[in-house]
Write an enzyme that holds these catalytic residues in place. Structure first.
Site, PDB file in Angstrom:
ATOM      1  CB  SER A 277      21.798   5.670   7.898  1.00 30.24           C
ATOM      2  OG  SER A 277      21.035   5.573   9.272  1.00 30.24           O
ATOM      3  CG  ASP A 278      15.818   5.308   5.102  1.00 32.69           C
ATOM      4  OD1 ASP A 278      15.112   5.798   6.026  1.00 32.69           O
ATOM      5  OD2 ASP A 278      15.335   5.169   4.027  1.00 32.69           O
ATOM      6  CG  PHE A 279      14.143   3.588  11.214  1.00 31.17           C
ATOM      7  CD1 PHE A 279      15.372   3.419  12.367  1.00 31.17           C
ATOM      8  CD2 PHE A 279      13.272   2.950  11.360  1.00 31.17           C
ATOM      9  CE1 PHE A 279      14.707   2.883  13.360  1.00 31.17           C
ATOM     10  CE2 PHE A 279      12.917   2.262  12.543  1.00 31.17           C
ATOM     11  CZ  PHE A 279      13.880   1.988  13.332  1.00 31.17           C
ATOM     12  CB  SER A 281      19.439   1.999   5.511  1.00 27.92           C
ATOM     13  OG  SER A 281      20.165   3.340   5.970  1.00 27.92           O
TER      14      SER A 281
END
Length: 735
Positions: A277-279, A281
């Site tokens: 994931s993105d941070f 997200s």
């Protein structure tokens, strides 16, 4: 535990619920099977997980527990929760440190400040892009980071995107191939300094405005041909170890819990690495894991042991899927070399070598685009007075702006300043002063803070080189495409006063130029890194002939862009829950496709870039003249340097599909960088191999009814030239 098949890998995962070995310090790592290099990476990953307890397997599903094997306690991901505790990881697993980003090593002294990815794309030089990634990877490893969060891909839907400098422009083929070259350089370029690349941000992450609370809404064909395609090309051409899902929703579902992580990535490409994931997200446990997300970035929140245990007990997730996610992470680490070549115990102080600096200068030279030249460039040797004007020309800051501002994009999450270490920048004022003096001339400088005073300096010179810029970066989009501060006023004032004027622009996206008719020449230098000065000086005097080409269209005004037609298109309209619904109603008409379909004349076309010489194209042929669409196609043409100096042309090949496909314009299918002496010609061949046709869908369109790529029968027109505004053409037929 359940036996499951590793996605797109032959070896099954057979994890037994066995006790973990003793603590790492009591184990001879040469005796554990996951450190046995005679075994395949699949066998080694299976062996490690087979020796793991359930919560040791869980560690691989979150970045920090996965990568810090002896730490057991984390602060809760949500307020009011108890600390999150894991058992120590099985022994003989490495410390792995992730690092942003695609440009270079962030916020670290002793590293190279490279030109930005959009500048690398402007070279249209895949080999040079790969060389840069090799050097970047070596610097990152020596600074103790073995997973690089990059390269990034976006499709250039709007030039206002705050992170446009991090991407490779508006064309899916150029973006995909540039990203693939970056991945190959990072992952294959330094076997003793291994790196796992992370392709990001998947997908349709086209704006910073409300990036965590917006939905990119589009039809299936637009998704596949514009936004998904560059990722597919990058994956097929480089096989990255990891990929990052983005913040935004796609058609109402968050990217990190969207089935496209399986349907497009795993089934259509196929992608075999792990999805992180993105941070921040991630918004769920079971939906995210079941959709195909494998690892939560940063600390445990939604993939904490408590939440995974609860979802498993409720039947919302399966043991098979947990093991599959863990396997993908472990396998990518082992296959990428991270287990066998751990990062150094302490970071190397200075990793920026003379070779890296020379490479940064070469990229800056090849990426700087000569947009206009009415004959003032290159400057002649001799007794010239050259006025150098503007804040970004000098390392001495004026109102907080200096050459460092033009070096790299702005970073909003650190101590301030640029995202890369621009402390070692050689500024244009220094380099131009040296070069002008060597030529027998004189430099006068004005910082441009007062446009009237700068105009007086320019009026007393033979030629003025005036600098303009705007800053951009993560978390905010550009408000417009105008220069920061008094940039437009300054250039206009200097142009009105000076006998000849050269404008030099530092920006990571397109720029409106209301003064374009008043200046004699324009260089677009992007964020050009620490060797901006020497590169520019060489270009101004013709020591280096410009060869950069635009990877994005420059509009006359923001109103001409495809997303400026309605608020629903950009930035979107909030629904009852506060989510911005962003309507991608322009469909396939993104970038140069929009301008051609709408008959709008841009300021500078996609692929445009001038040289100090001229090139002509003729005798275009295509073989075979008739094909089934899955065989090699060869495009040949004669390219001639008709000017007086040697130069390099980026010869571009475009393809028009039959009208029945409903394509809005021609599409880029290939290019070749060709260097010719004055008067020299070369018979150039651009080959569209059967593999390229399949990997990049060069002849195909997405057939929504069939749910697959399709090739239409009929006549295909091939055009070649120095930009998307091609003229020389030939055709072939698909039966």
């Amino acid at each position: 535990m359940t036996a499951v098949a590793a996605s797109a890998l032959a070896a099954p995962m057979l994890f037994a619920a066995t006790a973990a070995p003793a603590a790492a310090e009591e184990v001879d790592c040469s005796t554990v099977p996951w450190m046995d290099t005679s075994l395949s990476s699949e066998e080694r990953a299976n062996a490690l997980l087979d020796a793991s307890e359930q919560h040791q397997i869980y560690r691989w599903l979150v970045e920090q527990p996965a990568n810090d094997p002896t730490r057991t306690n984390w602060n809760p991901g949500f307020a009011g929760e108890d600390p999150i505790v894991y058992p120590e990881q099985v022994p003989c697993t490495p410390l792995v440190i992730y690092a942003n980003g695609p440009d270079g090593v962030y916020l670290s002294a002793g590293t190279t400040a490279w030109p930005g990815p959009i500048a690398v794309a402007a070279t249209w030089n895949l080999e040079l892009g790969e060389e840069k990634a090799i050097a970047h990877g070596a610097e990152s490893f020596d600074k103790r980071s073995a997973v690089i969060l990059g390269p990034g891909i976006a499709s250039g839907r709007t030039p206002l995107s705050g992170r446009g400098s991090e991407y490779f422009g508006e064309d899916p083929v150029l973006s995909g191939l540039m990203a693939a070259a970056n991945v190959r350089g990072l992952e294959d370029g330094n076997p003793d300094k291994p790196i796992v690349a992370n392709l990001k941000h998947y997908v349709a992450n086209e704006q910073e405005e409300a990036r965590q609370s917006s939905s990119s809404n589009m039809d299936e064909r637009t998704f596949k041909q514009i936004y998904d395609l560059p990722y597919e090309i990058a994956v097929r051409k480089s096989d990255p170890g990891s990929l990052m899902c983005s913040y935004n929703q796609v058609n109402g579902l968050y990217a990190c819990e969207n089935p496209m992580l399986t349907t497009s990535l795993r089934e259509d490409y196929p992608f075999t690495g792990y999805v992180m994931s993105d941070f921040g997200s991630v918004h769920s446990t079971a939906p995210s894991l079941n959709a195909g997300m494998d690892q939560e970035l940063n600390r445990p929140r939604w993939f904490s042991p408590e939440r995974l245990d609860a979802a498993l007990a409720a039947g919302d997730i399966t043991q098979e899927r947990i093991e599959e996610a863990a396997f993908r992470v472990v396998h990518s680490y082992i296959d990428g070399g991270l287990f066998d070549n751990p990062v150094p115990d302490v970071p190397v102080a200075d990793v920026s070598t003379p070779e890296h600096k020379a490479l940064a200068q070469e990229i800056a030279e090849q990426s700087t685009v000569l947009l206009k030249n009415d004959g003032v460039l290159p400057l002649a040797e001799g007794d010239l007075t050259v006025a150098v004007i503007g804040q970004t020309a000098s390392t001495t800051a004026t109102a907080g702006v200096s050459a460092k501002t033009g070096c790299a994009w702005d970073f909003p999450f650190g101590p301030g300043g640029t995202v890369l270490n621009c402390d070692e920048i050689v500024d244009p004022l220094t380099s131009l002063t040296e070069r002008v003096t060597d030529a027998g001339g004189t430099v006068v400088f004005d910082n441009g803070a007062d446009a009237a005073a700068a105009a007086d300096v320019a009026a007393a010179a033979d030629v003025a080189i005036v600098f303009g810029h705007y800053t951009m970066g993560e978390s905010a989009d550009l408000p417009d495409l105008r220069l920061d501060g008094n940039g437009d006023e300054l250039i206009a004032a200097v142009a009105a006063a000076a006998p000849s004027t050269v404008a030099v622009l530092n920006a990571g996206s397109a720029v409106e130029m209301p003064w374009i008719d008043d200046v004699d020449a324009v260089f677009h230098a992007w964020h050009s890194g620490e060797r901006f000065g020497p590169a520019l000086a060489g270009l101004v005097y013709g020591d280096v002939n410009p060869s950069g080409k635009l990877p994005m269209t420059f509009p006359v005004s923001l109103a001409d862009t495809p997303t400026a037609q309605s608020e629903a298109q950009y930035p979107g309209i909030a629904d009852a829950e506060g989510t911005l619904q962003v309507d991608y109603s322009e469909g396939l008409e993104v970038g140069y496709r929009w301008y051609e379909a709408q008959g709008i004349e841009p300021l500078f076309a996609f692929g445009h870039g001038l040289s100090y010489t001229e090139f002509s194209y003729d005798k275009v042929t295509v073989t075979p003249k008739s094909t089934t669409g899955d065989k090699e196609i060869r495009v040949r043409f004669k390219l001639t340097n008709t000017g007086d100096v040697a130069g390099t042309e980026v010869a571009q090949v475009y393809l028009e599909l039959p009208d029945a496909t409903g394509e809005p314009s021609k599409r880029l299918v290939g290019w070749e960088r060709v260097t010719l002496e004055p008067g020299q010609h070369q018979n150039v061949q651009v080959t569209l191999t059967a593999e390229d046709l399949a990997d990049m869908h060069l002849l195909e369109y997405w057939d929504t009814a069939a749910g697959d790529w399709s090739t239409a029968s009929g006549a295909y027109v091939v055009t070649v030239g120095g930009s998307v505004d091609t003229s020389a053409s030939a055709s072939f037929t698909i039966k």
